[in-house]
Enzyme design. Structure first.
Site, PDB file in Angstrom:
ATOM      1  N   MET A  78      10.839  24.884   2.357  1.00 58.16           N
ATOM      2  CA  MET A  78      10.024  23.993   1.524  1.00 58.16           C
ATOM      3  C   MET A  78      10.886  23.127   0.613  1.00 58.16           C
ATOM      4  SD  MET A  78       7.035  25.004  -1.179  1.00 58.16           S
ATOM      5  CE  MET A  78       6.044  25.864   0.042  1.00 58.16           C
TER       6      MET A  78
ATOM      7  N   ARG B  87     -10.968  -0.113  14.104  1.00 55.06           N
ATOM      8  CA  ARG B  87     -10.636   0.660  12.905  1.00 55.06           C
ATOM      9  C   ARG B  87     -11.356   0.105  11.685  1.00 55.06           C
ATOM     10  NH1 ARG B  87      -4.599   0.978  10.298  1.00 55.06           N
ATOM     11  NH2 ARG B  87      -5.138  -1.177   9.780  1.00 55.06           N
TER      12      ARG B  87
ATOM     13  N   TYR C  12      14.615  30.973   7.385  1.00 55.57           N
ATOM     14  CA  TYR C  12      13.407  31.653   7.848  1.00 55.57           C
ATOM     15  C   TYR C  12      13.432  31.839   9.365  1.00 55.57           C
ATOM     16  CZ  TYR C  12      11.089  31.071   3.340  1.00 55.57           C
ATOM     17  OH  TYR C  12      10.745  31.144   2.016  1.00 55.57           O
TER      18      TYR C  12
ATOM     19  N   LYS D  56       0.845  -1.208   0.000  1.00 57.11           N
ATOM     20  CA  LYS D  56       0.000   0.000   0.000  1.00 57.11           C
ATOM     21  C   LYS D  56       0.875   1.252   0.000  1.00 57.11           C
ATOM     22  CE  LYS D  56      -0.377  -0.300   5.029  1.00 57.11           C
ATOM     23  NZ  LYS D  56      -1.193  -0.849   6.135  1.00 57.11           N
TER      24      LYS D  56
END
Ligand SMILES: *Cc1c(COP(=O)(O)O)cnc(C)c1O
Length: 375
Positions: free
Chosen positions: A311, A141, A263, A42
């Site tokens: 980023m 779940r 930043y 998956k």
């Protein structure tokens, strides 16, 4: 550099060692024997490439594969021989049942509604059609609740025409062998099994393979451990590392005392420092929570990541290295054999699964080995 090599343009590369992957598969299969060992593919095989990983594991003898979504199954089906079963964990969304049949995919039926829909399809077929039924043994779940199992028992018609391949459930705490949840789920699962028609049974994920043998039943479902993630908390990891992550130096600079990096002035130099900017960032899954915490390997030397993660880039303090050894274009290592996916997870406050599945599409996937070499 050979410009035909796809890595020539890549900012970052994840290298997947198919020999290590298949060695892990053989180790898990041997540990679970005589149970069969399925591979869980998956989320694009936890980010490593479901097709390449699936084909290598098929060649290593794996014949049971799990994905989560119908579309993952449809994409994988043409890449594996027909003797490989592909199970779809989420089962059919209403109205998609036919696509499972058309694509030779076996649904995991998780609710009475999914069972009823599959049964309707079965009625229209000349032969029984295969499915897995999942029961909830305590994780709350997916899978049938106890009340839904009762419903099934009162109305055996519900599974008429369904060729039950496996009855399965899933462990919530298998990576913690001392957790009482394991015994609790095992007992609940055994009780349900005793009430339903006899069929093969599957309970264990990777971590469950390292629990006592009676957790293995007929089929274990290995994901994380195949990819090198440690199956048991607090124990030595018996799996071979599969993943190496590298990213490229874009540029370097010298900064003086008091100068700021990145930043929000995330780092302020106390003295003269050499900074290298590297082509990977939080958009590539390199979590911003590792700002001022991560490290990289440059020419065999660990250097600290400084400043906030951007980023598209991170900044390293490479002052310990002579400047001519830190050239733009060169790759540094971010995940390597001694600084694993699990180490990154610990640094960023998550689990190895999330580190792997976060690795973004801008990172080139490159494969080494062919899985064919026995250990
Ligand atoms: C993801 C998943 C697995 C594989 O789990 P790992 O811990 O990665 O081995 C097995 N079974 C189910 C139902 C899953 O969702």
């Amino acid at each position: 550099m050979n410009m035909n090599w796809p890595g020539a343009r890549a900012g970052a590369i994840v290298t997947i060692d198919l020999d290590a992957l298949c060695a892990n598969y053989r180790h898990l299969r041997a540990s679970a024997a005589p149970a069969e060992c399925a591979a869980v593919l998956k989320a694009d095989a936890y980010g490593l490439g479901a097709v390449a990983v699936g084909v290598a594991l098929y060649d290593a003898g794996c014949r049971h594969f799990f994905v989560a979504h119908l579309d993952e199954g449809i994409a994988l089906r043409p890449c594996l021989n027909r003797d490989a079963a592909i199970f779809v964990l989420h089962g059919p969304a209403p109205g998609t049942e036919n696509e499972f049949l058309q694509n030779d995919l076996v649904p995991v039926l998780n609710s009475i509604e999914q069972i009823a829909a599959w049964r309707r399809l079965a009625r229209a077929q000349a032969h029984p059609i295969p499915a897995v039924i999942q029961v909830d043994s305590g994780m709350s779940r997916m899978g049938l609740s106890d009340a839904e199992v009762d419903q099934l028992l009162h109305d055996p018609n519900l599974i008429e025409g369904i060729a039950l391949q496996f009855l399965m459930s899933h462990l919530a705490c298998a990576d913690m062998p001392a957790s009482r949840m394991n015994q609790h789920q095992l007992a609940r699962f055994r009780a349900v099994r005793a009430r339903l028609p006899a069929c093969p049974v599957s309970l264990a994920n990777s971590s469950g393979i390292f629990l006592p043998d009676h957790f293995h039943f007929d089929l274990v479902r290995a994901g994380a451990a195949l990819y090198g993630i440690a199956p048991t908390q607090g124990s030595v990891n018996p799996m071979r590392p599969v993943v190496r992550l590298q990213a490229r130096i874009i540029q370097t600079r010298t900064i003086g005392a008091g100068e700021q990096v990145g930043y929000a002035s995330g780092y302020i130099a106390k003295e003269v420092r050499q900074i290298a900017t590297i082509a990977i960032g939080y958009a590539d899954g390199w979590s911003r929570s590792m700002s001022n915490r991560g490290c990289a390997l440059v020419h065999g030397i660990r250097v600290p990541q400084v400043g906030n993660i951007s980023m598209d880039s991170i900044t390293l303090d490479v002052s310990v290295l002579p400047l001519d050894r830190v050239a733009p274009g060169q790759f540094v290592d971010l995940i390597w054999a001694e600084h694993t996916v699990d180490d990154i997870a610990a640094l960023s406050g998550t689990i190895g699964y999330e580190v792997l599945t976060n690795l973004g599409p801008r990172i080139l996937r490159q494969y080494v080995g062919d899985g064919a070499h026995p250990d």
